[in-house]
Scaffold this motif. Structure first.
Motif, short mmCIF file in Angstrom:
data_model
loop_
_atom_site.label_atom_id
_atom_site.label_comp_id
_atom_site.label_asym_id
_atom_site.label_seq_id
_atom_site.Cartn_x
_atom_site.Cartn_y
_atom_site.Cartn_z
N THR A 30 0.84 -1.20 0.00
CA THR A 30 0.00 0.00 0.00
C THR A 30 0.88 1.24 0.00
O THR A 30 2.08 1.18 0.31
N CYS A 64 -4.67 10.06 -3.11
CA CYS A 64 -4.99 8.80 -2.45
C CYS A 64 -4.65 8.85 -0.98
O CYS A 64 -4.00 9.78 -0.50
N THR A 68 -4.31 2.88 -0.13
CA THR A 68 -4.35 2.64 -1.57
C THR A 68 -3.35 1.55 -1.96
O THR A 68 -2.17 1.64 -1.62
#
Length: 85
Positions: A30, A64, A68
């Protein structure tokens, strides 16, 4: 997996570079985990990308959050919040 990084404004100045490509291990999946991975490199990343520091992030040119997911060869950008007048 390779990730393309872009740094802007004060982050770019602190790191002395505007971009780089890094190979990350599979557990870095992520944007938040990527930030932690970069901080673990030590100075100057630990100061420029510190968890308590207010930063904006984008993945493939879309704003983001830390959750994400990353994909191979994606582009992640880090930059300070922008204020207008």
């Amino acid at each position: 997996m390779d990730i393309n990084l872009k740094y802007f404004a004060s982050v770019r100045e602190a790191l002395g570079r505007s971009s780089e490509t890094v190979a990350v291990p599979p557990e870095v999946s992520t944007v938040g985990a990527l930030r932690a991975f970069l901080v673990a490199r030590g100075a100057p990343w630990s100061e420029a990308l510190a968890e308590g520091r207010s930063l904006r992030m984008a993945c493939n040119q879309v704003m983001c959050g830390a959750e994400t997911p990353l994909s191979a060869n994606c582009e992640v950008a880090f930059f300070p919040p922008v204020t207008g007048g």
